[in-house]
Design a protein around this motif. Structure first.
Motif, PDB file in Angstrom:
ATOM      1  N   VAL A 138       0.694  -1.187   0.185  1.00 56.92           N
ATOM      2  CA  VAL A 138       0.175  -0.133  -0.032  1.00 56.92           C
ATOM      3  C   VAL A 138       0.859   1.440   0.130  1.00 56.92           C
ATOM      4  O   VAL A 138       0.640   2.211  -0.626  1.00 56.92           O
ATOM      5  N   ALA A 139       1.891   1.334   0.785  1.00 52.11           N
ATOM      6  CA  ALA A 139       2.659   2.530   0.975  1.00 52.11           C
ATOM      7  C   ALA A 139       4.089   1.990   1.586  1.00 52.11           C
ATOM      8  O   ALA A 139       4.213   1.094   2.148  1.00 52.11           O
ATOM      9  N   GLY A 161      -7.471  -3.759  -6.644  1.00 56.50           N
ATOM     10  CA  GLY A 161      -7.237  -2.589  -5.793  1.00 56.50           C
ATOM     11  C   GLY A 161      -6.006  -1.825  -6.103  1.00 56.50           C
ATOM     12  O   GLY A 161      -5.617  -0.836  -5.827  1.00 56.50           O
ATOM     13  N   THR A 162      -5.010  -2.458  -7.084  1.00 60.71           N
ATOM     14  CA  THR A 162      -3.838  -2.142  -7.533  1.00 60.71           C
ATOM     15  C   THR A 162      -3.872  -1.697  -9.135  1.00 60.71           C
ATOM     16  O   THR A 162      -4.239  -2.589  -9.924  1.00 60.71           O
ATOM     17  N   VAL A 163      -3.097  -0.592  -9.507  1.00 60.23           N
ATOM     18  CA  VAL A 163      -3.215   0.009 -10.744  1.00 60.23           C
ATOM     19  C   VAL A 163      -2.403  -1.056 -11.471  1.00 60.23           C
ATOM     20  O   VAL A 163      -1.435  -1.350 -11.346  1.00 60.23           O
ATOM     21  N   ASP A 164      -3.098  -1.445 -12.821  1.00 56.06           N
ATOM     22  CA  ASP A 164      -2.211  -2.306 -13.586  1.00 56.06           C
ATOM     23  C   ASP A 164      -1.883  -1.577 -14.850  1.00 56.06           C
ATOM     24  O   ASP A 164      -0.974  -2.137 -15.680  1.00 56.06           O
ATOM     25  N   GLY A 165      -2.165  -0.222 -15.033  1.00 53.82           N
ATOM     26  CA  GLY A 165      -1.513   0.420 -15.968  1.00 53.82           C
ATOM     27  C   GLY A 165      -2.349   1.725 -16.229  1.00 53.82           C
ATOM     28  O   GLY A 165      -3.419   2.130 -15.561  1.00 53.82           O
ATOM     29  N   ILE A 166      -1.816   2.474 -17.331  1.00 59.71           N
ATOM     30  CA  ILE A 166      -2.526   3.824 -17.537  1.00 59.71           C
ATOM     31  C   ILE A 166      -3.095   3.611 -18.939  1.00 59.71           C
ATOM     32  O   ILE A 166      -2.513   3.106 -19.877  1.00 59.71           O
ATOM     33  N   VAL A 206      -4.548   4.976   0.957  1.00 61.36           N
ATOM     34  CA  VAL A 206      -4.112   5.257  -0.834  1.00 61.36           C
ATOM     35  C   VAL A 206      -5.485   4.968  -1.368  1.00 61.36           C
ATOM     36  O   VAL A 206      -5.976   3.782  -1.319  1.00 61.36           O
ATOM     37  N   LYS A 207      -5.959   5.843  -2.182  1.00 65.59           N
ATOM     38  CA  LYS A 207      -6.984   5.809  -3.232  1.00 65.59           C
ATOM     39  C   LYS A 207      -6.378   5.795  -4.616  1.00 65.59           C
ATOM     40  O   LYS A 207      -5.456   6.485  -5.232  1.00 65.59           O
ATOM     41  N   VAL A 208      -7.000   4.788  -5.379  1.00 64.99           N
ATOM     42  CA  VAL A 208      -6.731   4.870  -6.760  1.00 64.99           C
ATOM     43  C   VAL A 208      -7.981   5.196  -7.688  1.00 64.99           C
ATOM     44  O   VAL A 208      -9.134   5.028  -7.281  1.00 64.99           O
ATOM     45  N   GLY A 251      -0.245   1.046  -3.888  1.00 59.93           N
ATOM     46  CA  GLY A 251      -1.471   0.546  -4.314  1.00 59.93           C
ATOM     47  C   GLY A 251      -2.689   0.929  -3.253  1.00 59.93           C
ATOM     48  O   GLY A 251      -2.425   1.365  -2.266  1.00 59.93           O
ATOM     49  N   ALA A 252      -3.814   0.454  -3.646  1.00 57.20           N
ATOM     50  CA  ALA A 252      -5.212   0.951  -2.740  1.00 57.20           C
ATOM     51  C   ALA A 252      -4.990   0.196  -1.644  1.00 57.20           C
ATOM     52  O   ALA A 252      -4.644  -1.030  -1.370  1.00 57.20           O
TER      53      ALA A 252
END
Length: 189
Positions: A107-108, A173-178, A150-152, A123-124
């Motif tokens: 997360v952090a 909850g975890t960013v996989d890409g943009i 942490v917010k996504v 990650g979130a």
């Protein structure tokens, strides 16, 4: 207390040099003090006193105790009133006299530079950042905590969502890409 009250009291910390000034103990620990009581026409008496000075409670204050970060940003807070010394451990991050670690590095993560603690979103979710002032000569260790959320950005492709948004494809909850191109809004290819 001594009788008669006009008795001369002398003190020594080395059993050689005596002074009428009461010794000042400046660090925690144990000190042996010899006391000599003397008065004309009285027998001189010697007493040994062992003074044990306990460490004081440590001190550590955080400028903030909680915060929210939007991924992929970071935040900082400062530490003040630190009474400790450097904590040496490979499991913590720190330079100087404080150290810190995250309860959930998914997360952090956290780094310390001087009295500034930087929390970086990964990650979130939520994590507890623990900041520690290690024990020193005169103070016990002290810890303080900072709670980070942490917010996504929402990854649901509706409305005006599109280019530049962070995508959580698998919903964990975890960013996989943009998103570089929003195929839901594209005219072709």
């Amino acid at each position: 207390n001594v009788e008669p009250t006009d008795t001369t009291l002398e003190y020594s910390t080395d059993e050689i040099n005596y002074s009428t000034t009461i010794p000042r103990i400046i660090n925690a620990g144990t000190a042996t003090i010899k006391i000599r009581a003397s008065k004309e026409n009285y027998e001189t008496k010697n007493v040994t006193v062992i003074a044990k000075i306990e460490k004081a409670e440590g001190n550590l204050s955080l400028s903030e105790t909680s915060g929210t970060i939007n991924y992929p940003n970071s935040t900082t807070f400062t530490v003040s009133g630190n009474t400790g010394t450097l904590s040496t451990s490979f499991t913590v991050s720190g330079t100087g006299s404080i150290s810190a670690w995250s309860s959930n590095t998914g997360v952090a993560t956290v780094t310390v530079s001087g009295n500034t603690v930087t929390v970086k979103s990964v990650g979130a979710g939520s994590a507890t950042i623990t900041v520690k002032s290690a024990a020193s000569t005169n103070y016990n260790e002290k810890t303080a905590t900072y709670t980070v959320t942490v917010k996504v950005k929402d990854s649901t492709f509706t409305g005006n969502f599109g280019v530049g948004y962070y995508a959580d494809v698998d919903g964990n909850g975890t960013v996989d890409g943009i998103i570089f191109e929003d195929f839901s809004k594209a005219d072709s290819g």
